[in-house]
Design an enzyme around this catalytic site. Structure first.
Site, PDB file in Angstrom:
ATOM      1  N   TYR A  18       1.328  -1.420   0.271  1.00 63.32           N
ATOM      2  CA  TYR A  18      -0.110   0.250   0.062  1.00 63.32           C
ATOM      3  C   TYR A  18       0.137   1.070  -0.377  1.00 63.32           C
ATOM      4  CZ  TYR A  18      -3.839   3.242   1.214  1.00 63.32           C
ATOM      5  OH  TYR A  18      -5.142   3.987   1.236  1.00 63.32           O
ATOM      6  N   LYS A  73       0.951   3.809  -2.467  1.00 63.64           N
ATOM      7  CA  LYS A  73       0.882   6.019  -2.635  1.00 63.64           C
ATOM      8  C   LYS A  73       1.701   6.275  -2.975  1.00 63.64           C
ATOM      9  CE  LYS A  73      -4.061   4.669  -1.219  1.00 63.64           C
ATOM     10  NZ  LYS A  73      -4.681   4.791  -2.842  1.00 63.64           N
TER      11      LYS A  73
HETATM   12  P1  NAP Z   1     -13.577   1.925  -0.204  1.00 63.36           P
HETATM   13  O1  NAP Z   1     -15.139   2.264   1.449  1.00 63.36           O
HETATM   14  O2  NAP Z   1     -13.075   0.675   0.305  1.00 63.36           O
HETATM   15  O3  NAP Z   1     -13.638   2.438  -1.208  1.00 63.36           O
HETATM   16  C1  NAP Z   1     -13.114   2.338  -2.350  1.00 63.36           C
HETATM   17  C2  NAP Z   1     -14.036   1.798  -3.426  1.00 63.36           C
HETATM   18  O4  NAP Z   1     -12.842   2.106  -4.539  1.00 63.36           O
HETATM   19  C3  NAP Z   1     -14.679   0.844  -3.638  1.00 63.36           C
HETATM   20  O5  NAP Z   1     -16.332   0.817  -4.328  1.00 63.36           O
HETATM   21  C4  NAP Z   1     -13.997  -0.546  -3.915  1.00 63.36           C
HETATM   22  O6  NAP Z   1     -14.564  -1.242  -4.486  1.00 63.36           O
HETATM   23  C5  NAP Z   1     -13.373   0.126  -5.140  1.00 63.36           C
HETATM   24  N1  NAP Z   1     -12.508  -0.432  -6.147  1.00 63.36           N
HETATM   25  C6  NAP Z   1     -11.770  -1.566  -5.955  1.00 63.36           C
HETATM   26  N2  NAP Z   1     -10.642  -2.219  -6.633  1.00 63.36           N
HETATM   27  C7  NAP Z   1     -11.463  -1.597  -7.404  1.00 63.36           C
HETATM   28  C8  NAP Z   1     -11.302  -1.372  -9.357  1.00 63.36           C
HETATM   29  N3  NAP Z   1     -10.089  -2.468  -9.406  1.00 63.36           N
HETATM   30  N4  NAP Z   1     -11.494  -1.263  -9.927  1.00 63.36           N
HETATM   31  C9  NAP Z   1     -12.719   0.353  -9.777  1.00 63.36           C
HETATM   32  N5  NAP Z   1     -13.195   0.431  -8.196  1.00 63.36           N
HETATM   33  C10 NAP Z   1     -12.145  -0.960  -7.460  1.00 63.36           C
HETATM   34  O7  NAP Z   1     -12.567   2.780   0.148  1.00 63.36           O
HETATM   35  P2  NAP Z   1     -12.352   4.240   0.888  1.00 63.36           P
HETATM   36  O8  NAP Z   1     -11.753   4.188   2.608  1.00 63.36           O
HETATM   37  O9  NAP Z   1     -13.598   5.020   0.438  1.00 63.36           O
HETATM   38  O10 NAP Z   1     -11.175   4.571   0.511  1.00 63.36           O
HETATM   39  C11 NAP Z   1     -11.214   5.638  -1.293  1.00 63.36           C
HETATM   40  C12 NAP Z   1      -9.620   6.281  -1.663  1.00 63.36           C
HETATM   41  O11 NAP Z   1      -9.798   6.871  -0.160  1.00 63.36           O
HETATM   42  C13 NAP Z   1      -8.266   4.475  -1.800  1.00 63.36           C
HETATM   43  O12 NAP Z   1      -7.663   5.095  -2.706  1.00 63.36           O
HETATM   44  C14 NAP Z   1      -7.573   4.701  -0.434  1.00 63.36           C
HETATM   45  O13 NAP Z   1      -6.667   3.760  -0.498  1.00 63.36           O
HETATM   46  C15 NAP Z   1      -7.734   5.954  -0.005  1.00 63.36           C
HETATM   47  N6  NAP Z   1      -8.060   6.650   1.706  1.00 63.36           N
HETATM   48  C16 NAP Z   1      -8.209   5.893   2.564  1.00 63.36           C
HETATM   49  C17 NAP Z   1      -8.403   5.720   3.365  1.00 63.36           C
HETATM   50  C18 NAP Z   1      -9.774   5.979   4.830  1.00 63.36           C
HETATM   51  O14 NAP Z   1      -8.646   5.932   6.070  1.00 63.36           O
HETATM   52  N7  NAP Z   1     -10.128   5.426   4.571  1.00 63.36           N
HETATM   53  C19 NAP Z   1      -6.818   6.773   4.102  1.00 63.36           C
HETATM   54  C20 NAP Z   1      -6.176   7.270   2.957  1.00 63.36           C
HETATM   55  C21 NAP Z   1      -6.094   7.176   2.019  1.00 63.36           C
HETATM   56  P3  NAP Z   1     -14.893  -3.370  -3.178  1.00 63.36           P
HETATM   57  O15 NAP Z   1     -15.407  -2.170  -2.208  1.00 63.36           O
HETATM   58  O16 NAP Z   1     -16.684  -3.693  -4.298  1.00 63.36           O
HETATM   59  O17 NAP Z   1     -13.690  -3.469  -3.712  1.00 63.36           O
END
Ligand code: NAP
Length: 246
Positions: free
Chosen positions: A154, A158
């Site tokens: 990860y 990133k």
């Molecule tokens: P999330 O709720 O898991 O949402 C991510 C979405 O991306 C899900 O709908 C997932 O679908 C979809 N996805 C996964 N693989 C995919 C693919 N190959 N093609 C298209 N869509 C795909 O995560 P989130 O927390 O909102 O995170 C969103 C972004 O923010 C990510 O890049 C994450 O790394 C970043 N981020 C999050 C945090 C945090 O604290 N939450 C912190 C830093 C960065 P499925 O669920 O069906 O797999």
């Protein structure tokens, strides 16, 4: 309305941070296209966007497959004739210490997070360059800046997104395409929900503002980077982390 007349593509926009960005951008006047691997969450978000009287196209597509991404972008161009904003948000985690990490988990995280961003950026770059304008926003992570035990895949993905952001900002600036990244800290979503209470408690102690982030905290910065208020900013990484990394 800060995005009136714009068309935005958000990857992984069915739930979490991507969904919040889609809803906020729709409120601010942008038509929306979202792609995700989960058709159920896509449909739910589409209904919510339609309630805001904006057009919404949804695509069940995997960002790791360039042909699927290219098809998505061509369909957006067919329908709207333009694509102004791309948010590379789709992301996954597959955590374990490096010595136990499988090659499959390494490859999948790099594929979705980094290659997915490359694929989508490549697919929108030409139409944006032709239009002499565009905004690309990469949702990276503070883990890509500081690293984290158990997240070699990860963190590398990133950190790679941040390097991609700076390189694309330099390549596309002459065509008025701005490329920036957001590095969230701990944001309340399904991705962080699965962490143990012990881990959450330890993380909270590291956050000077003493709270976990809301999805809207990230969406607000995405709106800033997508709109004209940030017209002189490119190649930048904005941390949204409650002061966790400074
Ligand atoms: P999330 O709720 O898991 O949402 C991510 C979405 O991306 C899900 O709908 C997932 O679908 C979809 N996805 C996964 N693989 C995919 C693919 N190959 N093609 C298209 N869509 C795909 O995560 P989130 O927390 O909102 O995170 C969103 C972004 O923010 C990510 O890049 C994450 O790394 C970043 N981020 C999050 C945090 C945090 O604290 N939450 C912190 C830093 C960065 P499925 O669920 O069906 O797999």
């Amino acid at each position: 309305m800060k995005l009136k007349g714009n068309v935005t593509l958000i990857t992984g926009g069915g739930q979490g941070i991507g969904r919040s960005i889609a809803l906020l951008f729709a409120e601010e006047g942008s038509d929306i296209a979202i792609c995700d691997v989960n058709p159920d969450s896509l449909n739910q978000t589409k209904d919510e966007i339609k309630e805001k009287n904006r057009d919404c196209l949804t695509f069940t597509a995997d960002v790791t497959k360039f042909d699927q991404v290219e098809d998505v972008v061509n369909k957006i161009l067919d329908k709207f004739g333009r694509i102004d904003i791309l948010v590379n948000n789709a992301g996954i985690t597959r955590d374990s210490l490096l010595v136990r990490m499988s090659e499959e988990d390494w490859d999948r995280v790099l594929d979705v997070n980094l290659k997915g961003s490359f694929n989508c950026t490549k697919a929108v770059a030409k139409p944006m360059m032709k239009a002499r304008g565009g905004k690309i926003i990469n949702i990276a992570s503070i883990i890509g800046i500081i690293g984290n035990p158990g997240q070699a895949n990860y963190a590398a993905s990133k950190g790679g997104m941040i390097a991609l952001t700076k390189t694309m900002a330099k390549e596309l600036a002459s065509r008025n395409v701005r490329v920036n990244a957001i590095a969230p800290g701990f944001i309340k979503t399904a991705m962080t929900e699965k962490l143990s209470e012990d881990v959450k408690g330890a993380m909270l102690k590291e956050i000077p503002l003493s709270r976990f982030g809301e999805q809207g905290d990230v969406a607000n910065i995405a709106l800033f980077l997508a709109g004209e208020d940030s017209s002189y900013i490119t190649g930048h990484v904005i941390q949204v982390d409650g002061g966790m990394v400074m």
